[in-house]
Design a protein around this motif. Structure first.
Motif, short mmCIF file in Angstrom:
data_model
loop_
_atom_site.label_atom_id
_atom_site.label_comp_id
_atom_site.label_asym_id
_atom_site.label_seq_id
_atom_site.Cartn_x
_atom_site.Cartn_y
_atom_site.Cartn_z
N LEU A 108 0.83 -1.20 0.00
CA LEU A 108 0.00 0.00 0.00
C LEU A 108 0.86 1.26 0.00
CD1 LEU A 108 -2.80 1.30 0.21
CD2 LEU A 108 -2.63 1.09 2.69
N ALA A 109 1.89 1.27 0.84
CA ALA A 109 2.78 2.44 0.91
C ALA A 109 3.50 2.67 -0.42
CB ALA A 109 3.79 2.26 2.04
N LEU A 110 3.99 1.58 -1.03
CA LEU A 110 4.72 1.72 -2.29
C LEU A 110 3.78 2.19 -3.40
CD1 LEU A 110 7.31 1.41 -3.89
CD2 LEU A 110 6.80 -1.01 -4.17
N ALA A 111 2.57 1.66 -3.46
CA ALA A 111 1.62 2.09 -4.48
C ALA A 111 1.23 3.55 -4.31
CB ALA A 111 0.37 1.20 -4.43
N GLN A 112 1.11 4.01 -3.07
CA GLN A 112 0.82 5.42 -2.84
C GLN A 112 1.99 6.30 -3.26
OE1 GLN A 112 -0.15 5.22 1.35
NE2 GLN A 112 -2.36 5.16 0.95
N MET A 113 3.21 5.83 -3.00
CA MET A 113 4.38 6.59 -3.44
C MET A 113 4.43 6.72 -4.95
SD MET A 113 7.33 5.06 -0.90
CE MET A 113 8.60 5.78 -1.93
N ARG A 130 -3.78 -1.35 -13.82
CA ARG A 130 -4.03 -2.62 -13.13
C ARG A 130 -2.78 -3.49 -13.14
NH1 ARG A 130 -7.52 0.12 -12.95
NH2 ARG A 130 -6.26 0.72 -11.18
N VAL A 131 -2.10 -3.56 -14.26
CA VAL A 131 -0.89 -4.38 -14.34
C VAL A 131 0.18 -3.85 -13.39
CG1 VAL A 131 0.99 -5.12 -15.85
CG2 VAL A 131 -1.36 -5.15 -16.69
N ILE A 132 0.34 -2.52 -13.33
CA ILE A 132 1.34 -1.94 -12.44
C ILE A 132 1.00 -2.23 -10.99
CG2 ILE A 132 2.34 0.22 -11.60
CD1 ILE A 132 2.08 1.32 -14.42
N GLU A 133 -0.26 -2.06 -10.63
CA GLU A 133 -0.67 -2.30 -9.24
C GLU A 133 -0.46 -3.75 -8.84
OE1 GLU A 133 -4.03 1.20 -9.57
OE2 GLU A 133 -4.60 -0.92 -9.65
N VAL A 134 -0.84 -4.65 -9.72
CA VAL A 134 -0.63 -6.07 -9.41
C VAL A 134 0.86 -6.40 -9.39
CG1 VAL A 134 -0.93 -8.42 -10.32
CG2 VAL A 134 -2.86 -6.85 -10.23
N GLY A 135 1.63 -5.78 -10.29
CA GLY A 135 3.08 -5.99 -10.28
C GLY A 135 3.70 -5.53 -8.97
N VAL A 136 3.25 -4.36 -8.47
CA VAL A 136 3.77 -3.85 -7.19
C VAL A 136 3.39 -4.80 -6.05
CG1 VAL A 136 3.51 -2.00 -5.49
CG2 VAL A 136 3.81 -1.44 -7.90
N GLY A 137 2.11 -5.17 -5.99
CA GLY A 137 1.68 -6.05 -4.91
C GLY A 137 2.34 -7.41 -4.97
N GLY A 138 2.46 -7.97 -6.19
CA GLY A 138 3.10 -9.28 -6.34
C GLY A 138 4.57 -9.24 -5.96
N ALA A 139 5.27 -8.19 -6.39
CA ALA A 139 6.70 -8.08 -6.07
C ALA A 139 6.92 -7.94 -4.57
CB ALA A 139 7.30 -6.89 -6.82
N VAL A 140 6.09 -7.12 -3.93
CA VAL A 140 6.22 -6.93 -2.48
C VAL A 140 5.90 -8.22 -1.74
CG1 VAL A 140 5.25 -5.76 -0.47
CG2 VAL A 140 5.80 -4.45 -2.52
N GLY A 141 4.79 -8.88 -2.13
CA GLY A 141 4.41 -10.13 -1.46
C GLY A 141 5.47 -11.19 -1.59
N LEU A 142 6.03 -11.34 -2.78
CA LEU A 142 7.06 -12.36 -2.99
C LEU A 142 8.33 -12.01 -2.22
CD1 LEU A 142 7.85 -14.96 -4.41
CD2 LEU A 142 8.54 -13.61 -6.39
N ALA A 143 8.70 -10.72 -2.22
CA ALA A 143 9.90 -10.30 -1.49
C ALA A 143 9.76 -10.56 0.01
CB ALA A 143 10.18 -8.82 -1.74
N VAL A 144 8.57 -10.26 0.56
CA VAL A 144 8.33 -10.51 1.98
C VAL A 144 8.38 -12.01 2.28
CG1 VAL A 144 6.60 -10.37 3.81
CG2 VAL A 144 7.06 -8.39 2.36
N SER A 145 7.82 -12.81 1.38
CA SER A 145 7.85 -14.27 1.57
C SER A 145 9.27 -14.81 1.58
CB SER A 145 7.03 -14.96 0.47
OG SER A 145 5.67 -14.59 0.55
N LEU A 146 10.14 -14.19 0.80
CA LEU A 146 11.53 -14.64 0.71
C LEU A 146 12.39 -14.13 1.86
CD1 LEU A 146 12.14 -14.13 -3.13
CD2 LEU A 146 12.21 -16.31 -1.92
#
Length: 366
Positions: free
Chosen positions: A28-33, A139-155
């Motif tokens: 959320l923070a990154l998408a707002q930025m 939509r693609v950018i938002e999903v890309g941001v969320g997916g990248a953050v989620g995967l990074a946190v999982s790793l």
């Protein structure tokens, strides 16, 4: 109530909850930025792709991103080329968007995000007064941001390897098979409690299904070079064959053996029962503790004693006058135990491979 014990038992779930919170807030923070028009969509994506294991998160991220791209392209095309200026035209455009995307998602689950994305891409321009193309890109950018953050946190945040989850699940299935074997062979003289045995089989089936799911996640990790463990296929196939052996044993002892045969086989079957249950429990413990599997000698010795007892029975003529059902039952028991002998050899090899691979990874990290 021991709070510490509860926390330790629920540690994977607590770590997952923590990762989801961090993923949602960071996305959320990154998408707002980045001044995205719907930053909450990035947070929602991060929540969806942050899963229990790294392998599951990787698959969820790839699938969600693929579905989003497909839905964005198709929804954007409908928005550009199909007029939908009034209410009825919009209903038609929505149907035209959802129908093919939903059909594709029903065939390919990896496209499950496509219908949602298609509808969003179609509707957002009417609300935000932007073009369908801009809506699709957002939509693609938002999903890309969320997916990248989620995967990074999982790793990075308490990563949970599907490799280790697979080992834990395999040990659980082996323990359940050991319990069912113990009860099956303990019922050879009196007959098996079918309802109780079916409940055990149902529990094993559920655990084996979960093992298969975690195995697929571990394979995603291996394909992405996020883990260096052996392939899950041999272990899965071996455990499946052991389950089949258990089913055969259950059918062989669902009725009591003839009294004279049961009396002669009681001691060797007890030895086989003890040796098999102990060995399966030992293999599960070996996987969890990352140590070599227990010796098969006790199992092989017990099976040889059973074979010898069966040979003596046949030599004494006790099998000649068996009814058709009793003969089928008697020989099915021997066949199931013989099949199990070979499958336990395979299990021994699989456990050795997994333990050796874990040891090699540990040496590489040290």
């Amino acid at each position: 109530m021991d709070i510490r014990a509860i926390i330790l038992r629920q540690r994977p779930q607590l770590y997952l909850a923590l990762r989801i919170v961090i993923s949602a807030v960071a996305a959320l923070a990154l998408a707002q930025m980045l001044k995205q028009p719907l930053p909450l969509w990035a947070a929602l994506t991060a929540v969806i792709v942050t899963q229990l294991s790294v392998g599951r998160s990787l698959k969820a991220t790839v699938d969600y991103f693929i579905g989003t791209i497909g839905g964005a392209i198709y929804g954007g095309a409908i928005g550009i080329f199909v007029p939908h200026a009034n209410e009825y035209a919009m209903l038609g455009a929505v149907a035209l968007t959802v129908a093919p995307l939903a059909y594709i998602a029903s065939i390919r689950p990896s496209f499950s995000a496509a219908p949602i994305t298609g509808v969003l891409v179609l509707f957002i321009p009417t609300i935000a007064h932007i073009s369908p193309l801009a809506s699709a890109v957002d939509r693609v950018i938002e999903v890309g941001v969320g997916g990248a953050v989620g995967l990074a946190v999982s790793l990075l945040i308490f990563p949970a390897s599907a490799h280790r989850l697979f080992v834990t699940a395999a040990a659980q299935v082996l323990a359940q098979i050991a319990q069912a074997l113990d009860e099956s062979l303990g019922s050879a003289s009196d007959g098996l409690d079918t309802d109780a045995h079916n409940r055990l089989q149902d529990g094993i089936a559920q655990a084996a299904a979960q093992l298969s799911v975690v195995g697929a996640e571990a394979e995603h990790e291996r394909a992405a070079r996020l883990s260096a463990g052996p392939g899950t296929g041999p272990m899965l196939r071996t455990i499946t064959r052991l389950r089949h052996d258990l089913v055969m044993l259950g059918r062989a002892v669902n009725q009591p053996l003839p009294a004279d045969i049961a009396k002669r086989l009681q001691r060797p079957l007890t030895d086989v029962r003890t040796a098999l249950a102990s060995y399966l429990h030992g293999c599960g413990s070996s996987l969890l503790a990352r140590r070599g599997p227990p010796s098969l000698n006790a199992v092989l010795s017990a099976l040889e004693s059973y074979d010898s007892a069966v040979s003596t029975l046949r030599r004494d003529g006790l099998t000649l006058n068996l009814s058709g059902h009793a003969a089928e039952q008697f020989f099915a028991l021997g066949f199931a135990l013989e099949q199990m002998r070979g499958n336990l050899n395979d299990l021994h090899r699989c456990v050795s491979e997994w333990v050796e691979a874990d040891a090699a990874v540990a040496r590489a990290k040290s």
